[in-house]
Design a protein around this motif. Structure first.
Motif, PDB file in Angstrom:
ATOM      1  N   VAL A  43      45.378  40.765  41.362  1.00  0.00           N
ATOM      2  CA  VAL A  43      44.591  39.725  40.703  1.00  0.00           C
ATOM      3  C   VAL A  43      43.372  40.366  40.045  1.00  0.00           C
ATOM      4  N   TRP A  44      42.793  39.626  39.107  1.00  0.00           N
ATOM      5  CA  TRP A  44      41.569  40.098  38.474  1.00  0.00           C
ATOM      6  C   TRP A  44      40.420  40.155  39.489  1.00  0.00           C
ATOM      7  N   ARG A  45      39.523  41.114  39.305  1.00  0.00           N
ATOM      8  CA  ARG A  45      38.294  41.120  40.096  1.00  0.00           C
ATOM      9  C   ARG A  45      37.514  39.852  39.769  1.00  0.00           C
ATOM     10  N   PRO A  46      37.007  39.145  40.763  1.00  0.00           N
ATOM     11  CA  PRO A  46      36.307  37.892  40.476  1.00  0.00           C
ATOM     12  C   PRO A  46      35.009  38.090  39.698  1.00  0.00           C
ATOM     13  N   GLU A  47      34.448  39.311  39.715  1.00  0.00           N
ATOM     14  CA  GLU A  47      33.192  39.547  38.991  1.00  0.00           C
ATOM     15  C   GLU A  47      33.376  39.623  37.483  1.00  0.00           C
ATOM     16  N   LEU A  48      34.615  39.803  37.011  1.00  0.00           N
ATOM     17  CA  LEU A  48      34.851  39.940  35.574  1.00  0.00           C
ATOM     18  C   LEU A  48      34.954  38.567  34.911  1.00  0.00           C
ATOM     19  N   SER A  49      34.248  38.401  33.811  1.00  0.00           N
ATOM     20  CA  SER A  49      34.336  37.157  33.049  1.00  0.00           C
ATOM     21  C   SER A  49      35.671  37.099  32.301  1.00  0.00           C
ATOM     22  N   ASP A  50      36.016  35.937  31.800  1.00  0.00           N
ATOM     23  CA  ASP A  50      37.239  35.795  31.013  1.00  0.00           C
ATOM     24  C   ASP A  50      37.203  36.718  29.789  1.00  0.00           C
ATOM     25  N   GLU A  51      36.023  36.857  29.181  1.00  0.00           N
ATOM     26  CA  GLU A  51      35.900  37.722  28.013  1.00  0.00           C
ATOM     27  C   GLU A  51      36.107  39.186  28.398  1.00  0.00           C
ATOM     28  N   GLU A  52      35.582  39.593  29.530  1.00  0.00           N
ATOM     29  CA  GLU A  52      35.782  40.971  29.978  1.00  0.00           C
ATOM     30  C   GLU A  52      37.260  41.229  30.282  1.00  0.00           C
ATOM     31  N   ARG A  53      37.919  40.282  30.889  1.00  0.00           N
ATOM     32  CA  ARG A  53      39.340  40.436  31.182  1.00  0.00           C
ATOM     33  C   ARG A  53      40.137  40.588  29.884  1.00  0.00           C
ATOM     34  N   ARG A  54      39.784  39.790  28.888  1.00  0.00           N
ATOM     35  CA  ARG A  54      40.481  39.882  27.595  1.00  0.00           C
ATOM     36  C   ARG A  54      40.281  41.263  26.974  1.00  0.00           C
TER      37      ARG A  54
ATOM     38  N   VAL B 121      57.902  40.478  39.604  1.00  0.00           N
ATOM     39  CA  VAL B 121      57.245  40.823  38.334  1.00  0.00           C
ATOM     40  C   VAL B 121      56.918  42.309  38.425  1.00  0.00           C
ATOM     41  N   LYS B 122      57.238  43.062  37.383  1.00  0.00           N
ATOM     42  CA  LYS B 122      56.953  44.491  37.403  1.00  0.00           C
ATOM     43  C   LYS B 122      56.257  44.891  36.111  1.00  0.00           C
ATOM     44  N   ASN B 123      55.083  45.471  36.257  1.00  0.00           N
ATOM     45  CA  ASN B 123      54.309  45.932  35.094  1.00  0.00           C
ATOM     46  C   ASN B 123      54.140  44.830  34.047  1.00  0.00           C
ATOM     47  N   GLY B 124      53.885  43.614  34.515  1.00  0.00           N
ATOM     48  CA  GLY B 124      53.635  42.503  33.617  1.00  0.00           C
ATOM     49  C   GLY B 124      54.867  41.796  33.099  1.00  0.00           C
ATOM     50  N   ALA B 125      56.039  42.276  33.444  1.00  0.00           N
ATOM     51  CA  ALA B 125      57.285  41.687  32.947  1.00  0.00           C
ATOM     52  C   ALA B 125      58.018  41.004  34.100  1.00  0.00           C
TER      53      ALA B 125
ATOM     54  N   MET C 240      57.285  32.243  43.560  1.00  0.00           N
ATOM     55  CA  MET C 240      56.605  32.228  42.270  1.00  0.00           C
ATOM     56  C   MET C 240      55.755  30.967  42.110  1.00  0.00           C
ATOM     57  N   GLN C 241      56.245  29.846  42.623  1.00  0.00           N
ATOM     58  CA  GLN C 241      55.460  28.610  42.549  1.00  0.00           C
ATOM     59  C   GLN C 241      54.167  28.754  43.348  1.00  0.00           C
ATOM     60  N   ALA C 242      54.248  29.388  44.518  1.00  0.00           N
ATOM     61  CA  ALA C 242      53.052  29.571  45.341  1.00  0.00           C
ATOM     62  C   ALA C 242      52.010  30.424  44.636  1.00  0.00           C
ATOM     63  N   LEU C 243      52.463  31.393  43.857  1.00  0.00           N
ATOM     64  CA  LEU C 243      51.534  32.297  43.181  1.00  0.00           C
ATOM     65  C   LEU C 243      51.008  31.734  41.861  1.00  0.00           C
ATOM     66  N   SER C 244      51.449  30.545  41.499  1.00  0.00           N
ATOM     67  CA  SER C 244      50.982  29.951  40.239  1.00  0.00           C
ATOM     68  C   SER C 244      49.486  29.653  40.282  1.00  0.00           C
ATOM     69  N   VAL C 245      48.903  29.595  41.484  1.00  0.00           N
ATOM     70  CA  VAL C 245      47.464  29.310  41.611  1.00  0.00           C
ATOM     71  C   VAL C 245      46.631  30.576  41.554  1.00  0.00           C
ATOM     72  N   ALA C 246      47.261  31.742  41.609  1.00  0.00           N
ATOM     73  CA  ALA C 246      46.518  33.008  41.691  1.00  0.00           C
ATOM     74  C   ALA C 246      46.135  33.509  40.302  1.00  0.00           C
ATOM     75  N   PRO C 247      44.930  34.069  40.155  1.00  0.00           N
ATOM     76  CA  PRO C 247      44.503  34.640  38.866  1.00  0.00           C
ATOM     77  C   PRO C 247      45.101  36.038  38.679  1.00  0.00           C
ATOM     78  N   LEU C 248      46.422  36.090  38.473  1.00  0.00           N
ATOM     79  CA  LEU C 248      47.110  37.371  38.369  1.00  0.00           C
ATOM     80  C   LEU C 248      46.527  38.196  37.233  1.00  0.00           C
ATOM     81  N   CYS C 249      46.443  39.491  37.456  1.00  0.00           N
ATOM     82  CA  CYS C 249      45.835  40.417  36.486  1.00  0.00           C
ATOM     83  C   CYS C 249      46.806  40.634  35.329  1.00  0.00           C
ATOM     84  N   ASP C 250      46.531  39.996  34.208  1.00  0.00           N
ATOM     85  CA  ASP C 250      47.461  39.988  33.081  1.00  0.00           C
ATOM     86  C   ASP C 250      47.084  41.061  32.061  1.00  0.00           C
ATOM     87  N   VAL C 251      47.748  42.210  32.155  1.00  0.00           N
ATOM     88  CA  VAL C 251      47.586  43.302  31.195  1.00  0.00           C
ATOM     89  C   VAL C 251      48.993  43.668  30.731  1.00  0.00           C
TER      90      VAL C 251
END
Length: 293
Positions: free
Chosen positions: A261-272, A150-154, A167-178
């Motif tokens: 991955v996203w910082r764990p301190e950020l809420s779902d709303e902050e990530r959005r 995956v490169k730059n979100g694509a 990729m299956q192993a990483l399906s559990v990770a909260p990847l930083c989606d921007v």
């Protein structure tokens, strides 16, 4: 007073001052040792020296001048009031257990793609649309290279087709989606003799994760004042906006699986909101600089 004199000493030091400055230096070191010994005795009597590598111990080392303070210094975007942590405690990422459990399968897929060099590109590539300097001596160099899933979100479909278990192993990770920016998932290659100089990442709203896959002797990694050695199959997460560097002084290639991955301190709303902010930035000025190094 001795410390002030040492700091004020002219450079180069005039010969007639050398003996006195050496005397001041020796006295300063003696006072520092006495100060430390006195504090340790007081803490020992209070039962406050236990705990090993806890936050208090690190604060004590900063006070004694044995530990430098490294702060977040993102090169593009700073999100306030996030903790300044170099390597995160493993307990914050229980999903890493599943990623580590897939190490053998991931390594097998890595060895498959390493049978040829197709798909591997320099981690730092020249962008003809932007002013570019070779800050690290690694621009367009395969000494530090990447095989992107995956490169730059694509997604990179051909690469993912060759590495489905990764990729299956990483399906559990909260990847930083921007969108257009992250996540990036890649096999990061550092050839024998290569060194990645100290640098800072772009944004402090994410963390970088490493899963070591091939680690020869002579490899090391530093974040702030914490230097560690990779161990195959043992993952970690760190803040790349704190100064960090890597090296391979061995005779073989080092490879890790790298993802953000996203910082764990950020809420779902902050990530959005963070994702929406960068979408607005890119809508205004076009795609930005890659969040690499």
């Amino acid at each position: 007073h001795y410390g002030s004199a040492l700091r004020a000493a002219p450079q180069p030091v005039p010969p007639d001052l050398v003996p006195e400055l050496r005397r001041a230096q020796a006295a300063t070191e003696r006072y520092r040792a006495e100060f430390e010994a006195s504090l340790r005795e007081g803490l020992r009597n209070a039962g406050a020296l236990e705990g090993g590598n806890d936050r208090f111990s690190r604060a004590f080392e900063v006070l004694l001048g044995k530990r430098q303070v490294y702060l977040q210094q993102p090169r593009f975007f700073y999100y306030p009031e996030l903790p300044n942590i170099q390597f995160y405690e493993r307990a914050a990422f229980p999903w890493l257990d599943a990623v580590e459990a897939a190490t053998d399968a991931i390594r097998e897929e890595l060895l498959g793609v390493m049978t040829g060099q197709e798909g591997f590109v320099p981690y730092l590539q020249r962008d003809p649309t932007r002013p570019q300097t070779d800050r690290y001596g690694l621009l367009d160099s395969l000494d530090w290279s990447a095989f992107y899933l995956v490169k730059n979100g694509a997604a990179v479909p051909d690469a993912q087709a060759r590495c489905p278990r990764t990729m299956q192993a990483l399906s559990v990770a909260p990847l930083c989606d921007v969108p257009g920016r992250s996540p990036s998932v890649l096999f990061s290659v550092l050839k024998a003799g290569a060194r990645i100089p100290p640098h800072h990442g772009f944004v402090n709203t994410r963390l970088i994760c490493h899963l070591p896959l091939i680690v020869p002797q002579g490899c090391g990694f530093r974040v702030g004042n914490d230097t560690r050695a990779w161990e195959e199959g043992r993952a970690w997460a760190f803040d790349d906006t704190i100064e960090h560097e890597a090296w391979n002084t061995g005779k073989e290639t080092r490879v890790i699986l790298l993802f953000d991955v996203w910082r764990p301190e950020l809420s779902d709303e902050e990530r959005r909101k963070v994702a929406a902010l960068f979408a607005a930035i890119d809508a205004h000025q076009g795609p930005g600089q890659e969040w690499t190094a």
